[in-house]
Design a protein around this motif. Structure first.
Motif, PDB file in Angstrom:
ATOM      1  N   LEU A  16       0.827  -1.211   0.000  1.00 30.81           N
ATOM      2  CA  LEU A  16       0.000   0.000   0.000  1.00 30.81           C
ATOM      3  C   LEU A  16       0.863   1.263   0.000  1.00 30.81           C
ATOM      4  O   LEU A  16       0.557   2.236  -0.693  1.00 30.81           O
ATOM      5  N   LEU A  17       1.935   1.251   0.759  1.00 30.21           N
ATOM      6  CA  LEU A  17       2.827   2.417   0.792  1.00 30.21           C
ATOM      7  C   LEU A  17       3.488   2.653  -0.559  1.00 30.21           C
ATOM      8  O   LEU A  17       3.576   3.784  -1.021  1.00 30.21           O
ATOM      9  N   LEU A  18       3.964   1.585  -1.180  1.00 33.23           N
ATOM     10  CA  LEU A  18       4.579   1.717  -2.502  1.00 33.23           C
ATOM     11  C   LEU A  18       3.546   2.166  -3.539  1.00 33.23           C
ATOM     12  O   LEU A  18       3.845   2.979  -4.410  1.00 33.23           O
ATOM     13  N   GLY A  19       2.355   1.627  -3.429  1.00 32.53           N
ATOM     14  CA  GLY A  19       1.279   2.045  -4.329  1.00 32.53           C
ATOM     15  C   GLY A  19       0.967   3.518  -4.159  1.00 32.53           C
ATOM     16  O   GLY A  19       0.723   4.239  -5.126  1.00 32.53           O
ATOM     17  N   GLY A  20       0.993   4.014  -2.938  1.00 37.48           N
ATOM     18  CA  GLY A  20       0.755   5.433  -2.669  1.00 37.48           C
ATOM     19  C   GLY A  20       1.835   6.301  -3.274  1.00 37.48           C
ATOM     20  O   GLY A  20       1.576   7.373  -3.799  1.00 37.48           O
ATOM     21  N   CYS A  21       3.088   5.820  -3.240  1.00 41.20           N
ATOM     22  CA  CYS A  21       4.194   6.574  -3.841  1.00 41.20           C
ATOM     23  C   CYS A  21       4.015   6.685  -5.349  1.00 41.20           C
ATOM     24  O   CYS A  21       4.261   7.723  -5.936  1.00 41.20           O
ATOM     25  N   ALA A  22       3.585   5.588  -5.951  1.00 39.04           N
ATOM     26  CA  ALA A  22       3.389   5.589  -7.402  1.00 39.04           C
ATOM     27  C   ALA A  22       2.286   6.559  -7.800  1.00 39.04           C
ATOM     28  O   ALA A  22       2.345   7.191  -8.842  1.00 39.04           O
ATOM     29  N   ALA A  23       1.275   6.697  -6.946  1.00 42.68           N
ATOM     30  CA  ALA A  23       0.164   7.594  -7.260  1.00 42.68           C
ATOM     31  C   ALA A  23       0.573   9.056  -7.160  1.00 42.68           C
ATOM     32  O   ALA A  23      -0.087   9.929  -7.700  1.00 42.68           O
ATOM     33  N   ASP A  24       1.703   9.340  -6.494  1.00 52.05           N
ATOM     34  CA  ASP A  24       2.162  10.721  -6.367  1.00 52.05           C
ATOM     35  C   ASP A  24       2.828  11.246  -7.636  1.00 52.05           C
ATOM     36  O   ASP A  24       3.100  12.425  -7.741  1.00 52.05           O
ATOM     37  N   ASN A  25       3.121  10.356  -8.587  1.00 53.62           N
ATOM     38  CA  ASN A  25       3.738  10.806  -9.833  1.00 53.62           C
ATOM     39  C   ASN A  25       2.741  11.679 -10.586  1.00 53.62           C
ATOM     40  O   ASN A  25       1.640  11.251 -10.891  1.00 53.62           O
ATOM     41  N   THR A  26       3.155  12.899 -10.878  1.00 51.49           N
ATOM     42  CA  THR A  26       2.268  13.799 -11.601  1.00 51.49           C
ATOM     43  C   THR A  26       2.731  13.904 -13.051  1.00 51.49           C
ATOM     44  O   THR A  26       3.920  13.873 -13.340  1.00 51.49           O
ATOM     45  N   VAL A  27       1.795  13.997 -13.939  1.00 54.00           N
ATOM     46  CA  VAL A  27       2.088  14.156 -15.348  1.00 54.00           C
ATOM     47  C   VAL A  27       2.109  15.647 -15.640  1.00 54.00           C
ATOM     48  O   VAL A  27       1.129  16.347 -15.387  1.00 54.00           O
ATOM     49  N   THR A  28       3.226  16.130 -16.145  1.00 50.45           N
ATOM     50  CA  THR A  28       3.299  17.552 -16.481  1.00 50.45           C
ATOM     51  C   THR A  28       2.739  17.758 -17.878  1.00 50.45           C
ATOM     52  O   THR A  28       2.977  16.956 -18.780  1.00 50.45           O
ATOM     53  N   GLU A  29       1.998  18.813 -18.020  1.00 48.64           N
ATOM     54  CA  GLU A  29       1.384  19.126 -19.303  1.00 48.64           C
ATOM     55  C   GLU A  29       2.435  19.681 -20.246  1.00 48.64           C
ATOM     56  O   GLU A  29       3.288  20.469 -19.856  1.00 48.64           O
ATOM     57  N   GLN A  30       2.357  19.275 -21.503  1.00 49.66           N
ATOM     58  CA  GLN A  30       3.289  19.740 -22.515  1.00 49.66           C
ATOM     59  C   GLN A  30       3.043  21.223 -22.795  1.00 49.66           C
ATOM     60  O   GLN A  30       1.898  21.641 -22.929  1.00 49.66           O
ATOM     61  N   PRO A  31       4.105  22.039 -22.900  1.00 52.85           N
ATOM     62  CA  PRO A  31       3.910  23.456 -23.225  1.00 52.85           C
ATOM     63  C   PRO A  31       3.182  23.615 -24.563  1.00 52.85           C
ATOM     64  O   PRO A  31       3.395  22.833 -25.495  1.00 52.85           O
ATOM     65  N   ALA A  32       2.345  24.620 -24.642  1.00 55.69           N
ATOM     66  CA  ALA A  32       1.513  24.841 -25.837  1.00 55.69           C
ATOM     67  C   ALA A  32       2.334  25.024 -27.100  1.00 55.69           C
ATOM     68  O   ALA A  32       1.876  24.686 -28.186  1.00 55.69           O
ATOM     69  N   MET A  33       3.546  25.537 -26.978  1.00 53.42           N
ATOM     70  CA  MET A  33       4.370  25.753 -28.178  1.00 53.42           C
ATOM     71  C   MET A  33       4.786  24.438 -28.829  1.00 53.42           C
ATOM     72  O   MET A  33       5.213  24.416 -29.972  1.00 53.42           O
ATOM     73  N   TYR A  34       4.661  23.321 -28.072  1.00 57.25           N
ATOM     74  CA  TYR A  34       5.015  22.004 -28.594  1.00 57.25           C
ATOM     75  C   TYR A  34       3.794  21.156 -28.941  1.00 57.25           C
ATOM     76  O   TYR A  34       3.928  19.977 -29.252  1.00 57.25           O
ATOM     77  N   ALA A  35       2.619  21.752 -28.892  1.00 57.54           N
ATOM     78  CA  ALA A  35       1.407  21.020 -29.249  1.00 57.54           C
ATOM     79  C   ALA A  35       1.457  20.639 -30.725  1.00 57.54           C
ATOM     80  O   ALA A  35       1.796  21.462 -31.579  1.00 57.54           O
ATOM     81  N   ASN A  36       1.113  19.400 -31.024  1.00 52.86           N
ATOM     82  CA  ASN A  36       1.150  18.899 -32.389  1.00 52.86           C
ATOM     83  C   ASN A  36      -0.080  19.369 -33.158  1.00 52.86           C
ATOM     84  O   ASN A  36      -1.199  18.962 -32.866  1.00 52.86           O
ATOM     85  N   MET A  37       0.140  20.206 -34.150  1.00 50.38           N
ATOM     86  CA  MET A  37      -0.958  20.734 -34.967  1.00 50.38           C
ATOM     87  C   MET A  37      -1.355  19.763 -36.068  1.00 50.38           C
ATOM     88  O   MET A  37      -2.339  19.992 -36.767  1.00 50.38           O
TER      89      MET A  37
END
Length: 167
Positions: A11-32
């Protein structure tokens, strides 16, 4: 006791994995080059303004009429699968037909770049396009990217920089 400890560790390891946040890609790199992709005009204006300011010039603001003109130009190039300033009409004629009171106007077009960062870099590294982005006196801009999946280039770009100030 061992089973309880194993469950607690899991459970503790699972909680650590859930803390990983996905950073949003900057808009200048959005695929048009994707259906429904939207260009962030504010980010584009910020990039171009910063570039101009780094070169001793004033920034630019987004102009709704220039946004429409840029969109129309990009769509016309995409529809004809042709990168050409005059695909519909020369810039001065398009501005006049739209009733846009430009006292100064320049246009950059390109095709094949999938992100704003790529298009900007292409323009910056091309002397005539760089000259347009660093045109003294422009204060307004419109930009567009049109996706055309069945074409050679996939994405067609238009940047219009202008001023309506009396010289």
């Amino acid at each position: 006791m061992r089973a309880a400890a194993a469950i607690l560790v899991t459970l503790l390891l699972g909680g650590c994995a859930a803390d990983n946040t996905v950073t949003e890609q900057p808009a200048m790199y959005a695929n048009m080059a994707e259906p429904g992709a939207k260009l962030d005009a504010q980010v584009a204006a910020s990039m171009i303004s910063q570039y101009r300011q780094n070169n001793g010039l004033g920034g630019v603001t987004i102009d709704p009429a220039l946004m429409q003109l840029a969109e129309s130009q990009s769509q016309a190039m995409a529809a004809k699968n042709k990168m050409d300033h005059d695909v519909r009409a020369p810039l001065s004629k398009r501005l006049g037909e739209a009733g846009y009171p430009a006292t100064l106007a320049v246009e950059n077009i390109s095709a094949g770049y999938h992100t704003m960062a790529e298009a900007f870099s292409g323009w910056r590294d091309s002397p005539p396009h760089r000259e347009n982005m660093l045109k003294n006196g422009v204060t307004k801009m419109g930009i567009a990217a049109s996706y055309a999946p069945n074409t050679k280039y996939k994405v067609f770009w238009t940047l219009i920089l202008a001023s309506t100030d009396q010289r």
